[in-house]
Design an enzyme around this catalytic site. Structure first.
Site, PDB file in Angstrom:
ATOM      1  N   HIS A 463       0.880  -1.306  -0.018  1.00  3.97           N
ATOM      2  CA  HIS A 463       0.007   0.042   0.017  1.00  3.97           C
ATOM      3  C   HIS A 463       0.688   1.371   0.098  1.00  3.97           C
ATOM      4  O   HIS A 463       0.450   2.270  -0.719  1.00  3.97           O
ATOM      5  CB  HIS A 463      -1.164   0.101   1.338  1.00  3.97           C
ATOM      6  CG  HIS A 463      -1.959  -1.014   0.901  1.00  3.97           C
ATOM      7  ND1 HIS A 463      -2.169  -2.222   1.271  1.00  3.97           N
ATOM      8  CD2 HIS A 463      -3.440  -0.593   0.739  1.00  3.97           C
ATOM      9  CE1 HIS A 463      -3.266  -2.503   0.890  1.00  3.97           C
ATOM     10  NE2 HIS A 463      -4.113  -1.765   0.736  1.00  3.97           N
ATOM     11  N   ASP A 590      -7.972   4.219  -0.297  1.00  4.26           N
ATOM     12  CA  ASP A 590      -6.739   3.800  -1.079  1.00  4.26           C
ATOM     13  C   ASP A 590      -6.350   4.909  -1.892  1.00  4.26           C
ATOM     14  O   ASP A 590      -5.346   5.498  -2.086  1.00  4.26           O
ATOM     15  CB  ASP A 590      -6.614   2.499  -1.435  1.00  4.26           C
ATOM     16  CG  ASP A 590      -6.619   1.551  -0.237  1.00  4.26           C
ATOM     17  OD1 ASP A 590      -6.194   1.939   0.810  1.00  4.26           O
ATOM     18  OD2 ASP A 590      -6.396   0.123  -0.482  1.00  4.26           O
ATOM     19  N   ASP A 607      -9.657   0.547  -4.171  1.00  7.30           N
ATOM     20  CA  ASP A 607      -9.117  -0.300  -3.003  1.00  7.30           C
ATOM     21  C   ASP A 607      -8.332  -1.458  -3.470  1.00  7.30           C
ATOM     22  O   ASP A 607      -8.624  -2.262  -4.090  1.00  7.30           O
ATOM     23  CB  ASP A 607     -10.213  -0.887  -2.120  1.00  7.30           C
ATOM     24  CG  ASP A 607      -9.936  -1.086  -0.682  1.00  7.30           C
ATOM     25  OD1 ASP A 607      -9.924  -0.077   0.024  1.00  7.30           O
ATOM     26  OD2 ASP A 607      -9.347  -2.135  -0.403  1.00  7.30           O
TER      27      ASP A 607
END
Length: 708
Positions: A463, A590, A607
């Site tokens: 991420h 995100d 996401d």
């Protein structure tokens, strides 16, 4: 100059003591009945921090409570020097010169005589112990240890100005502690950091360097004129309006040109127009002083006290120019000669005589030793507080994770990724039998992610890379960022293999919702990473008298999604706890993507998921991330609920950020990117795309707001 400044500052303290002891009554700043004049009703306005410190020292000597409320850099204070002495002694406790300098500082408080009689070896041993505290527990623990062992707080508070010094010491402790944590600084590096900050303290400090008030007691405020704008006080004292220094030969000059633009001339002596520019610069400087004097003189509600003294700094000072120029109805000249004391006194008396008692003249008397004694404060009566109201236990800050926590408590059929501080994948899941019975077709692409691990560190790493990636088309930049993040989160990870997998995911087309564009083709300005939100639920702080339950989403979903993709999710949603939705909903999207333009402009919720789908013991392929397999994974992990909540957050964001916002146009849907299945080819493997009806999003938003 210096004797005149000192005499004026001493008289400021004497005048403040006389005013406070005279039994004068004033109307408070907020209005109301008259009250006895107290320190909080007085303000001393100055031009510079040095003037403020001079006045503060005199007021403290006279026993008057005082606080500095102007901006000054805490790294330019004596407290910063005390901290430097401590760190230097900690760095080299074997050097007697450092140990002795530290012993004479405020934290130890020894006198020269005590230092001669004392054994510095004992202090060296204590310094070694404090160094271990610093290494093991940090700067804050070090300061507390020193304070406890040396009785720093009671000793400093018993001295004049001790509360100011203690406040600055604690402020610096927090700054040093934060710097040590953020920069992973050891003792030597921290000492270097402090030295550099002290060197830079003459410049303009950041907000966190501005000194804090040392007391919230009723006190005289010493404040800079710039800071005093828009403020008023019953009594205002302006001690240094007679003191204005302007350099005769500045290196550069700033002035307003014929077009009234502010210009800086850096040419210096001999450059074209330099002489005229210097004169314009000086005129601007003294005019600005005159404007500041106007601000200072109009801050007083009831009484204004001014001081005048003849000096080489007086001719261009605003007070002198106003009182002693020849034409009282015109603009005073830039400089007015200073007369003799007798001639100045005659002019002042003449002005006072025609002021209808609005102006009074006093000569500064010899220094006074008068001190202010604050009246005793009444001892407040204390009583036990009783909680007499009921608590709203349903009000809370919640999130998608909290709402689905009960479902995730039991081992799921498929690996899920809870939204927590670390992006965490659970153990590899096992797909239902009807999805894994068939073998992957021969053309299924084997995922390069197959050999990569899971776990919280891995999820956070992935991420962070996708969040911080500036140019996804730069393969070398992707590899470099992966290597950098892997060194922090997972040093044993095969970084080149992860780079290969991420590059494949970045090349994978995202389907019709994104015009079949891959992530690597979207410019940084069209990607908003990590959109944090906090939405009020049923009134937020001011809760509404309505009950909104998570279960209320079930009929809404069935109404707006009767058939098609995710139409069966309400059955899973109904199995969740019917949690009350009161308070706030928090989360972090995100990424938000902007695609299309003009009439086709829309925004997508994205996401990233690193979940492992497919059967154990079999290589991971694009087949494991076909649409029907991803839909099962979505429903099992309650990702449709997450997607809807994120779309609601985006809907509320766009309502006040997108001109002409229309949810039917601008809400582009949600993309759940299962990165392990995005192998770079067409076909949509790993990309789960869903565009919820705009009516479902707006109805859910209204429901959460308590409007349905």
């Amino acid at each position: 100059i210096a004797p005149a400044r000192a005499a004026v500052a001493a008289d400021v303290a004497a005048q403040v003591v006389a005013l406070l002891d005279a039994g004068t009554q004033v109307v408070p700043r907020g209005g109301g009945l008259r009250v006895p004049l107290a320190p909080e009703h007085l303000a001393v306005l100055v031009r510079t921090n040095k003037q403020a410190e001079l006045v503060q020292a005199q007021l403290l000597t006279a026993g008057v409570p005082v606080v500095l409320t102007g901006r000054s850099d805490v790294f330019a204070t004596p407290a910063a020097a005390e901290w430097q002495l401590l760190l230097e002694a900690l760095e080299q406790p074997h050097r007697s010169t450092r140990v002795r300098r530290f012993a004479l500082g405020a934290l130890i408080g020894q006198t020269a005589g005590q230092l001669l009689d004392d054994d510095s070896d004992q202090l060296s041993l204590r310094l070694r112990g404090w160094a271990r505290v610093l290494e093991q527990r940090g700067v804050s623990a070090l300061f507390e240890a020193v304070c406890l062992e040396q009785a720093v707080q009671p000793r400093l508070l018993a001295t004049i100005g001790g509360d100011r010094l203690l406040t600055d010491l604690r402020h610096l402790t927090e700054a040093l502690h934060e710097a040590a944590l953020d920069g992973q600084l050891g003792l030597t590096a921290l000492l270097g950091w402090l030295r550099q900050r002290r060197t830079d303290a003459g410049g303009e400090g950041a907000q966190e360097r501005s000194r804090r008030l040392e007391s919230d007691d009723d006190a005289v405020q010493v404040i800079t004129i710039h800071t005093s704008k828009w403020l008023e006080f019953p009594v205002v004292l302006v001690p240094f309006a007679w003191d204005c220094w302007t350099p005769d030969a500045p290196d550069t000059v700033v002035f307003h040109d014929d077009a009234d633009c502010r210009v800086r001339d850096v040419g210096g002596v001999g450059s074209p127009g330099w002489r005229e520019h210097v004169q314009a610069h000086k005129q601007d400087e003294v005019d600005d002083e005159l404007r500041l004097a106007y601000v200072a003189f109009t801050r007083a509600q009831g009484q204004l006290l001014l001081w005048w003294a003849g000096s080489s700094n007086t001719p261009t000072s605003p007070l002198h120019r106003l009182l002693l120029h020849d034409d009282p109805d015109g603009v005073p000249p830039r400089s007015v000669p200073v007369p003799s004391d007798d001639d100045a006194l005659a002019v002042f008396r003449a002005r006072a005589a025609v002021s209808d008692d609005g102006l009074r003249l006093e000569l500064v008397p010899p220094p006074s030793a008068a001190r202010f004694s604050a009246p005793p404060r009444p001892v407040p009566s204390m009583s036990r507080a009783v909680l007499s109201r009921g608590l709203d236990t349903s009000w809370r800050r919640t999130s998608y994770t909290a709402l689905t926590s009960a479902a995730h408590a039991a081992p799921p059929a498929l690996g899920s990724e809870p939204e927590v501080a670390e992006k965490q994948d659970e153990d590899d899941g096992q797909q239902p039998d009807d999805l894994v019975a068939a073998s992957p077709p021969p053309d299924a692409t084997v995922s390069s992610w197959d050999a990569l691990p899971g776990g919280p560190s891995f999820g956070t790493l992935v991420h962070e890379v996708l969040e911080q990636l500036e140019d996804p088309q730069d393969d070398a930049a992707v590899a470099e960022l992966v290597q950098e993040r892997a060194a922090r989160w997972s040093p044993d990870l095969d970084a080149p293999l992860l780079s290969e997998g991420l590059l494949a995911a970045l090349r994978t087309p995202l389907g019709p919702l994104a015009d079949d564009r891959p992530l690597r083709d979207l410019h940084r300005t069209d990607r908003l990473p990590e959109l944090d939100f906090e939405l009020p639920l049923a009134g937020g702080d001011d809760a509404l008298p309505v009950e909104v339950l998570l279960a209320d989403l079930v009929p809404l979903w069935r109404e707006h999604v009767p058939t098609g993709l995710l139409s069966g999710y309400p059955d899973a949603l109904a199995a969740l706890e019917p949690a009350p939705l009161r308070g706030y909903l928090t989360g972090s999207i995100d990424a938000v993507l902007r695609v299309g333009s003009g009439a086709t402009l829309r925004y997508l919720v994205v996401d990233y998921k690193t979940n492992r789908l497919g059967a154990r013991g079999r290589p991971l392929t694009s087949w494991d991330y076909r649409p029907e397999a991803m839909e099962v994974a979505m429903v099992d992990a309650h990702y449709p609920l997450q997607a809807l909540l994120y779309d609601v957050a985006l809907h509320r964001f766009l309502r006040w950020r997108q001109s002409g916002y229309d949810p039917q146009v601008h809400l582009g849907g949600a993309l759940y990117l299962f990165l392990r299945g995005m192998t770079g080819g067409p076909g949509g493997a790993g990309v789960f795309a869903w565009r919820p009806p705009s009516g479902l999003v707006t109805a859910t938003s209204d429901l959460l707001a308590g409007l349905r």
